[in-house]
Design an enzyme around this catalytic site. Structure first.
Site, PDB file in Angstrom:
ATOM      1  N   TYR A 128      47.692  27.220  48.052  1.00  0.00           N
ATOM      2  CA  TYR A 128      49.000  27.881  48.008  1.00  0.00           C
ATOM      3  C   TYR A 128      49.995  27.294  49.004  1.00  0.00           C
ATOM      4  CZ  TYR A 128      46.933  31.649  45.276  1.00  0.00           C
ATOM      5  OH  TYR A 128      46.320  32.377  44.303  1.00  0.00           O
TER       6      TYR A 128
ATOM      7  N   TYR B 142      47.025  40.687  39.077  1.00  0.00           N
ATOM      8  CA  TYR B 142      46.395  39.474  39.615  1.00  0.00           C
ATOM      9  C   TYR B 142      44.888  39.655  39.595  1.00  0.00           C
ATOM     10  CZ  TYR B 142      44.845  35.658  42.502  1.00  0.00           C
ATOM     11  OH  TYR B 142      44.194  34.537  42.948  1.00  0.00           O
TER      12      TYR B 142
ATOM     13  N   ASP C 147      38.743  46.034  38.415  1.00  0.00           N
ATOM     14  CA  ASP C 147      38.718  44.915  39.358  1.00  0.00           C
ATOM     15  C   ASP C 147      38.967  45.484  40.754  1.00  0.00           C
ATOM     16  OD1 ASP C 147      39.111  42.755  40.971  1.00  0.00           O
ATOM     17  OD2 ASP C 147      40.589  41.756  39.687  1.00  0.00           O
TER      18      ASP C 147
ATOM     19  N   LYS D  36      35.730  40.018  48.008  1.00  0.00           N
ATOM     20  CA  LYS D  36      36.410  40.173  49.308  1.00  0.00           C
ATOM     21  C   LYS D  36      35.636  40.916  50.413  1.00  0.00           C
ATOM     22  CE  LYS D  36      40.961  38.912  47.943  1.00  0.00           C
ATOM     23  NZ  LYS D  36      41.590  39.088  46.657  1.00  0.00           N
TER      24      LYS D  36
HETATM   25  C1  LIG Z   1      41.651  38.137  45.416  1.00  0.00           C
HETATM   26  C2  LIG Z   1      41.458  38.812  44.118  1.00  0.00           C
HETATM   27  C3  LIG Z   1      40.749  38.207  43.072  1.00  0.00           C
HETATM   28  C4  LIG Z   1      40.202  36.813  43.173  1.00  0.00           C
HETATM   29  O1  LIG Z   1      39.230  36.685  44.138  1.00  0.00           O
HETATM   30  P1  LIG Z   1      38.878  35.213  44.726  1.00  0.00           P
HETATM   31  O2  LIG Z   1      37.660  35.427  45.541  1.00  0.00           O
HETATM   32  O3  LIG Z   1      40.078  34.820  45.540  1.00  0.00           O
HETATM   33  O4  LIG Z   1      38.658  34.325  43.568  1.00  0.00           O
HETATM   34  C5  LIG Z   1      40.540  38.930  41.917  1.00  0.00           C
HETATM   35  N1  LIG Z   1      41.035  40.166  41.779  1.00  0.00           N
HETATM   36  C6  LIG Z   1      41.727  40.789  42.748  1.00  0.00           C
HETATM   37  C7  LIG Z   1      42.215  42.185  42.537  1.00  0.00           C
HETATM   38  C8  LIG Z   1      41.981  40.118  43.947  1.00  0.00           C
HETATM   39  O5  LIG Z   1      42.717  40.718  44.905  1.00  0.00           O
END
Ligand SMILES: *Cc1c(COP(=O)(O)O)cnc(C)c1O
Length: 426
Positions: free
Chosen positions: A18, A145, A238, A267
């Site tokens: 980025y 996202y 997600d 995360k």
């Molecule tokens: C960061 C994120 C992703 C992607 O995760 P990465 O480990 O960066 O590939 C997917 N969904 C959400 C909601 C996110 O915040």
């Protein structure tokens, strides 16, 4: 020891994520971390106000997690995960499923958030295919996202991030985010597509992170999910960023009351120490892949699937997460954020100050501030770099999303820095 040696060597050999490498300032070399602080080559400290891209929850180089990682590395560092298994993967799956509850019955491992999403999408589409039903449409929210790989990009809102690839992404039906009164129109737009043709609905529960820390109406959201369930649309939550206490409850879906069919985690999963992804699903979905016919298999995996060291880090992080002190910290941060929100209301250029769990966010509205590529973001970077506070705005959205161990003093420094910046640009 040369000052800034690391950042000079970096620029010779590294291409950063980025980052417009021509105009971005040279990266700051970070050599160690402790709690919510990171230290550069001159041992100057920086406050990690956004948890190192939202992953860190217990602080940097946490000795308990570090010890567990070291012990596991001496025992078993990695092992193929097809045909073989190991204690950290099994223990973590047992503990995660118990913690999540609801309908979740199986864990599928991968190694980051985007892959956790890819797995969920493939599971959903193949679930219907295995059952002989042709459901190929997918629903997502506008401005969502879900990651940077092609499937994850496809279910994400089209933006400057996806622009170059838009024609190569598969079609997805995008819904408005829920508001207090748009449930009928949301349902109507799904009926227009044909609810029976929809395999799954993927969403970031309660909060769209990268889209600008957008917090949307929880009640309408819950009703929408309930309706989707009644029409056999699979729900993919997600929780890559909302998982592990970010929004207040352990997982955001706990506060919604409608159990999803799949959950994506990454995360905070390992406390922000190792790359690991998890997709959980129900036994009902799992059972649809059981067959003497090999074609009904889920043909998906990654080299580092269920890496034992990463699973061990996640187990250690869970120990810390389930200690009552962790929840007390989250409540403490929420209270301080709430007070800060009131102070923000004194600045006319601050729009929509909002709070959810340990996250506080607001927009800065100045004459020419608009979108991700604006110059306000550059001003923010420069100002807070000098203050040694690590903040990374999303366009003109500024937010704080700290590790739960951050101290009151460190938070006060961040709040003070933000107020100074607001005064400067007002
Ligand atoms: C960061 C994120 C992703 C992607 O995760 P990465 O480990 O960066 O590939 C997917 N969904 C959400 C909601 C996110 O915040």
């Amino acid at each position: 020891m040369h000052n800034n040696d690391l950042s000079k060597r970096d620029l010779e050999v590294i291409w950063h994520p980025y980052t417009q490498m021509q105009t971005a300032p040279a990266p700051i070399g970070i050599v160690r971390g402790a709690g919510a602080l990171l230290f550069d080559e001159q041992d100057q400290e920086y406050i990690d106000a956004t948890s190192s891209w939202w992953v860190n929850i217990h602080g940097h180089a946490h000795p308990y997690i570090a010890q567990q990682i070291a012990a596991q590395a001496m025992q078993l560092e990695h092992c193929i995960f097809a045909g073989y298994t190991h204690p950290p993967a099994v223990s973590l799956a047992e503990r995660l499923l118990k913690l999540i509850g609801g309908k979740q019955g199986k864990v599928f491992y991968s190694d980051n958030g985007s892959t956790a999403v890819e797995v969920a999408l493939k599971m959903a589409l193949q679930y219907w295919d295995n059952k002989g039903q042709a459901k190929r449409n997918i629903l997502a929210f506008k401005n969502a996202y879900h990651g940077d790989t092609f499937g994850a990009m496809s279910v994400s809102g089209r933006s400057v991030f996806t622009r170059v690839f838009d024609d190569l992404l598969f079609d997805v039906h995008f819904l408005d985010v829920p508001t207090a009164d748009n449930l009928p129109s949301l349902i109507q737009s799904i009926e227009d597509i044909g609810a029976e043709s929809i395999a799954a609905f993927i969403f970031e529960p309660l909060l769209q992170g990268s889209g600008g820390m957008i917090m949307y109406d929880a009640q309408t959201f819950a009703q929408l999910l309930k309706w989707c369930t009644s029409r056999e649309i699979l729900l993919i939550a997600d929780e890559v960023m909302t998982g592990f206490g970010r929004t207040g409850t352990n997982f955001a879906m706990e506060s919604i009351g409608v159990p999803p069919d799949m959950i994506c985690l990454s995360k905070g999963l390992t406390g922000g120490t190792m790359a690991l992804g998890v997709t959980t699903t129900t036994n009902e979905i799992y059972n649809a892949f059981l067959s003497n016919d090999k074609l009904k298999t889920l043909f998906h995996g990654h080299s580092f699937t269920a890496n034992p060291i990463a699973c061990t880090a996640a187990l250690a992080s869970l120990d810390l997460f389930l200690d009552p002190a962790c929840e007390e910290n989250r409540k403490r941060i929420h209270t301080l954020h709430s007070n800060f929100i009131e102070e923000l209301r004194n600045f006319p250029i601050v729009k929509k100050p909002r709070i959810l769990g340990t996250i506080v966010a607001f927009e800065i509205v100045t004459a020419n501030a608009d979108g991700y590529t604006n110059s306000l973001a550059d001003q923010v970077h420069t100002f807070f770099r000098k203050k040694r506070i690590m903040l990374r705005p999303l366009g003109n959205t500024l937010y704080i999303l700290p590790p739960y161990c951050i101290t009151n003093e460190q938070l006060a420094t961040i709040y003070g820095g933000i107020k100074e910046f607001l005064t400067l640009v007002s």
